[in-house]
Design an enzyme around this catalytic site. Structure first.
Site, mmCIF file in Angstrom:
data_model
loop_
_atom_site.group_PDB
_atom_site.id
_atom_site.type_symbol
_atom_site.label_atom_id
_atom_site.label_comp_id
_atom_site.label_asym_id
_atom_site.label_seq_id
_atom_site.Cartn_x
_atom_site.Cartn_y
_atom_site.Cartn_z
ATOM 1 N N GLY A 151 48.579 41.509 35.380
ATOM 2 C CA GLY A 151 47.967 42.235 36.494
ATOM 3 C C GLY A 151 48.646 43.585 36.688
ATOM 4 N N GLY A 201 19.009 27.142 47.616
ATOM 5 C CA GLY A 201 18.693 28.479 47.130
ATOM 6 C C GLY A 201 19.461 29.567 47.867
ATOM 7 N N GLU A 243 50.230 30.963 38.050
ATOM 8 C CA GLU A 243 51.446 30.498 38.746
ATOM 9 C C GLU A 243 51.686 29.015 38.465
ATOM 10 O OE1 GLU A 243 53.360 32.376 41.174
ATOM 11 O OE2 GLU A 243 52.269 34.198 40.700
ATOM 12 N N ASP A 303 49.869 26.051 35.617
ATOM 13 C CA ASP A 303 48.658 25.252 35.429
ATOM 14 C C ASP A 303 48.778 23.945 36.220
ATOM 15 O OD1 ASP A 303 46.247 24.643 33.376
ATOM 16 O OD2 ASP A 303 47.446 22.842 33.704
#
Lengths: 682, 682
Positions: free
Chosen positions: B215, B442, B465, B467
């Site tokens: 990131g 919907g 952070e 699995d």
């Protein structure tokens, strides 16, 4: 790079699997697990003949499928990019559809009318290109085209069929309203006959009656088949008579300049969770006048003087006939959902075979499919994909038979079967898609690996063409009807005949069978199917009793709602029984002994995993003893482990070409490290 | 339009609910359901005092939360549009973050260091704005900032802290590699000390060692804390000594012109399933030289002459200490996941209260939350959101305590608790988001109603952070350690003390308790907690036995894998026990009798639904009799029905302002028909 490629090449991976296989197979011989020697002494089972499997799974029209694959592989300009904005996606989907018809010379409308099984083969193949394209195709041909063909008469075919087929008349299917989706009978749009001008006047009486989610409406549609309450002037009163829901062809955009026609208001339903290649819009009508001929008049007609004629006696019968003709959409969704499940499980399983993480101290890392937890996530899913494949093949064949024979018994069968399979399979696939993403960790989160798009696109399969919760209730209703017939001595339809036997055995649980926990017994298809059918029969019997009791006090609606969870479980249980039975039949038809052996294992896992998932019910009825329950659990874990060795071949059997699957982590060529090239490292 | 608005206004809806409530309540008095009069004679329970509930749920820092809400409500220019391309989303998220710090004067880095509970309050509130913003914030402060603060020493704080806080130094946390995510100890990037120049040389030795998913790397980052194997020249050999994984500050882009620095290669990881406001990139290093000072040297240091010093004796201990400091990220994810669950269930429940479909013949349609099936989907979810809320509040408080005291016992507790809660809650929320979308049909598929974005953004919470499958194994490992301690007479940590009692009662099932099925008994928190803890203790005991047996034969890795499903179930069961215990404590602390009553009902549903979901296990151990099992199921259905009356107030209690929730179908102001305005009809 070369080193990595070598390491991950499938041959090496296979050798690693062999090594692990023998390790684990030995492990499974441990006494605690009570795996009989007879099972494990057999060679580890993974030698599937790829050609035989591919032929078995290719369906009845492999050439059509291949033609579509080849066309799109040859046209990278038509490939949907990983990131695409709504506006471009809509244009691309239409372009793909036009290319399919005009350049690849595939004619879905013709196939739909002449050979539905072939039509569904095409829709499944199209789903691998882009699910939006598949839905766009379904809107045009199955919904818009289907409404004209099935609800209209010859005059409508003469006028519209060619334009529908060659895409000069893109059209909409305008049934759903903002306030009425599932309850179609509650829609409020009106079509009032004006005797003075020989026209119908279409009107949207309030906000809630706005036609909503209408595919092809926002951008491309020129026509819509509009579902509205037919109102006829009553000679004796100022009030009109409501003749119930009928369908009308309403032009919505000009054939000349595509401008929206007077009285029509169209808005864009906007960005959706998925399927953004389909241009859903909202439609309102303000005194839109259409000729009397535009009534789709197969089940009910209005004469020049405003008289009403129909072969069917009541509004309810006509409504049922109208909706009944639309069952093809459900067949297509069930079939297409299996295609999505195949694609996703192919990617997840191939990645899990190659991806390594952790391992014994000071040894090579093991592949993540070597972990029991990963096997539990993916192997029952793989077995379900196979089970669903055969079940939907059967459904498609029955549907084709229905269209040919118009036999009442088959019609009833196809209706319940398509409702049940559509609901059950799309719910399962929706959950499976999440499991696939999650089981592939971070790499599953890269859009290029497809899980996001498949999930987002497929998600609405659970809702459209009949909300799953509503459809399952139809199945339950049908079962209860059959239950009544049994007691009145009537004949049960084919799919339900098992209930007669199962029901008569309900009261007696066999204490010997309850305790049998040998692997030969548990893997006997008879035991498995008996267990499925026993459960269904018991749920049906108790549901009928509860409903009867509550109806007296709370009325049928109240009683139904008090038993609703029970009824939904009943419907699912029945559908599972049907799926298992069809799986067994398909295996019996398979002539290759080796393939049959593998498929038996796949079927065992499908069946026993389902029994284990509802073990509480079986235990509560003492259908299985505590030790038998544990034995079933152990066998599910064992089969999930053992099937791992055949998993690569089994997903290859789905036959999805790498060039269409696209996910770098899920290619048959198995170059997982190619992934780093995707982002642009040389 | 006005008519519709009137019809749907909350007052009318409430009256309708009242009417239905009395209808159903009467229904539940039916003899078959065995609801004791004592339960149903009480007035239908929905009168929650909104102020008391809001205060209870607002957490410790309502002013901070409100400040963030007010700021973003006042700045519609910062609102994330329903459809936004990746490139714009990334810029918008950074702009939102800068506005938060510079204009709203929220200082996350300061709060994280001084008052973590306050920091987490902020991250939860931020999640309602845009989950991408929350993650971008987490990357900058918790990961990049946290690594500098927690793994570095004073010299690093002096040099970097200000720039991190005011966003002049946007940074990355470069741990994960293409081939090593979960197995951090297996990463291959190297940092070799060069004594000649007093520098470390950072290198990416192969494709698989490419830093992946980083990131802030693709666009905004100027620095990265890079995790690499520290290599020190060995005086006696040509080979370097591998000192294990350490973290290093590596500048990646120029402070002047933002150009990528020499030796650094950056690629864009591309479009993701969600969180496209976060710019994830891939990083490679080719002999990148950094000063020796850039080693984050809290747990291990290198001297000028290449000597290594550490307070911690082994590579494993240092590695554990390094990773241990990063536990805050997990706390944040668990906490943030509850926020997502609150938002989604608010929308789904409000819509289900207002949306009507079908009804008794010739009567008004009923709201879809009046259906048993819809109650079953949403009410246990609502109760889970409450349960998780109190559990994560406890976690945050423990985390703050840990940062203050550095007590070893608390550290161990927080590590296991954060791993378990992060895994359990994020898995639950991921599934719940699908249920929410599906249960809203919907309209749930319109992107504007948020389910798509929330699901796609939240999805990866299950993976990053740590699995979830890996984290649950850590919890199981911890439980087994505690189990050993019990037998060696050591003390158990606070969260586990219950196991001592539960374990000593394993062998005896109480035949009277097994058959008690009265509602007072089933709703007794003692019965519920005993059932949870019995299950955990039993799973722990049997897991320990199985592991010991298999280890002899298959080694610890093989044995662990053979029991893996068992171990994951154990971990989940333990976490459920902790959640229930914390829920009970929170209810005891609540001083308002009426609120406590409602919360008791919420807790009952949470607990009994969980017991029912695993009824097979309880039946198999004869912990409950068949009739008791059925009574539990009936009570779950009954509570789901009854809680419906309080559902509106309970979601209001989450306190998410309409202006931030945004979903037209889920607003507190309840104007469902406003939805048609969204697409542009006047």
């Amino acid at each position: 790079m070369d080193e990595m490629r070598g390491l991950l090449a499938s041959e090496v991976a296979q050798r690693r699997l062999d090594r692990l296989a023998s390790h684990f197979c030995e492990a499974n011989l441990a006494k605690e697990e009570k795996v009989s020697r007879e099972v494990c002494a057999k060679p580890f089972q993974r030698s599937v003949n790829p050609t035989i499997l591919a032929n078995l799974m290719a369906g009845g029209y492999p050439a059509d499928r291949q033609k579509i694959f080849d066309f799109f592989i040859s046209r990278p300009d038509l490939e949907t990019p990983v990131e695409i904005a709504k506006a471009e996606h809509r244009e691309l989907a239409f372009k793909q559809l036009k290319a399919l018809v005009n350049e690849a010379s595939i004619h879905p409308m013709k196939l739909l009318m002449e050979d539905p099984a072939r039509y569904f083969t095409i829709t499944e193949a199209i789903g691998f290109i882009d699910v939006s394209l598949g839905v766009k195709l379904g809107v045009q041909f199955s919904l818009w085209g289907g409404s004209v063909v099935n609800l209209g008469t010859q005059k409508h075919r003469d006028k519209y069929l060619e334009g529908i087929s060659n895409l000069k008349f893109p059209g909409c299917f305008a049934m759903t309203e903002l306030h009425h989706g599932s309850n179609v009978q509650g829609i409020q749009t009106t079509a009032t006959f004006d005797r003075m001008t020989d026209e119908f006047v279409i009107n949207t009486p309030n906000d809630g009656a706005t036609k909503w989610w209408i595919g092809n409406a926002a951008v491309h549609g020129k026509f819509a088949s509009v579902f509205a309450r037919l109102k006829l002037p009553c000679p004796d009163s100022h009030l009109d008579t409501d003749m119930g829901v009928h369908a009308f062809i309403v032009p919505i955009r000009s054939m000349e300049d595509h401008s929206v026609l007077p009285g029509i208001e169209i808005r864009d339903c906007g960005y959706k969770v998925g399927l953004n290649g389909v241009d859903n819009g909202a439609l309102r009508f303000r005194n839109v006048r259409i000729p009397r001929d535009n009534l789709l008049n197969r089940f009910g007609d209005v004469s020049r003087d405003g008289g009403y004629t129909s072969k069917l006696p009541t509004i309810n019968k006509r409504f049922a006939a109208t909706l009944g003709e639309l069952v093809g959409g459900r067949v297509g969704l069930a079939y297409g959902s299996v295609g999505v499940l195949k694609a996703a499980s192919t990617v997840a399983i191939r990645y899990s075979l190659l991806r390594q993480q952790f391992g014994p101290p000071n040894k090579e890392e093991v592949s993540i499919l070597d972990y029991q937890s990963q096997q539990q996530k993916l192997m029952p899913m793989l077995s379900s994909a196979y089970a669903f494949h055969f079940a939907t093949e059967y459904l498609v064949a029955r549907y084709a038979e229905m269209k040919k024979t118009h036999d009442d018994e088959i019609i009833a069968d196809v209706h319940a079967l398509s409702a049940g399979l559509k609901a059950y399979i799309t719910s399962y696939t929706a959950k499976a898609l999440n499991t696939c993403r999650e089981s592939c960790g971070g790499h599953g989160y890269a859009a290029v690996n497809r899980f996001g798009t498949l999930r987002n696109d497929h998600d609405i399969f659970q809702t459209f063409e009949g909300d799953n919760t509503v459809l399952l209730q139809q199945v339950a209703g049908d079962l209860l009807k059959q239950y009544k017939r049994k007691f009145t001595g009537g004949a049960l339809s084919v799919t339900w005949t098992y209930l007669r036997d199962s029901m008569s055995n309900l009261s007696q649980t066999n204490p010997v069978a309850t305790h049998r926990e040998g692997y030969t017994h548990l893997r006997d298809p008879r035991f498995q199917l008996d267990a499925f059918q026993y459960r269904t029969a018991r749920l049906l019997h108790t549901a009928a009793l509860r409903l009867r009791k509550h109806s007296k006090r709370f009325g049928s609606f109240g009683a139904w709602n008090r038993c609703l969870n029970h009824l939904l479980t009943l419907a699912e249980s029945h559908i599972e029984s049907v799926i298992l039975a069809k799986f067994n039949e398909a295996i019996e038809r398979c002539e290759d002994r080796q393939t049959r052996k593998v498929l038996n294992m796949v079927r065992d896992l499908y069946a026993l995993d389902r029994i284990w998932k509802d073990i509480g019910t079986y235990r509560n009825q003492d259908y299985v003893s505590p030790n038998k329950a544990k034995a079933i659990h152990r066998l599910v874990e064992y089969l999930s482990y053992e099937l791992k060795g055949a998993a690569g071949s089994l997903v290859d059997g789905f036959g999805i070409p790498d060039a269409l699957l696209r996910a770098p982590i899920g290619l048959q060529s198995g170059q997982y490290s190619e992934y780093s090239h995707y982002v642009g490292f040389e």
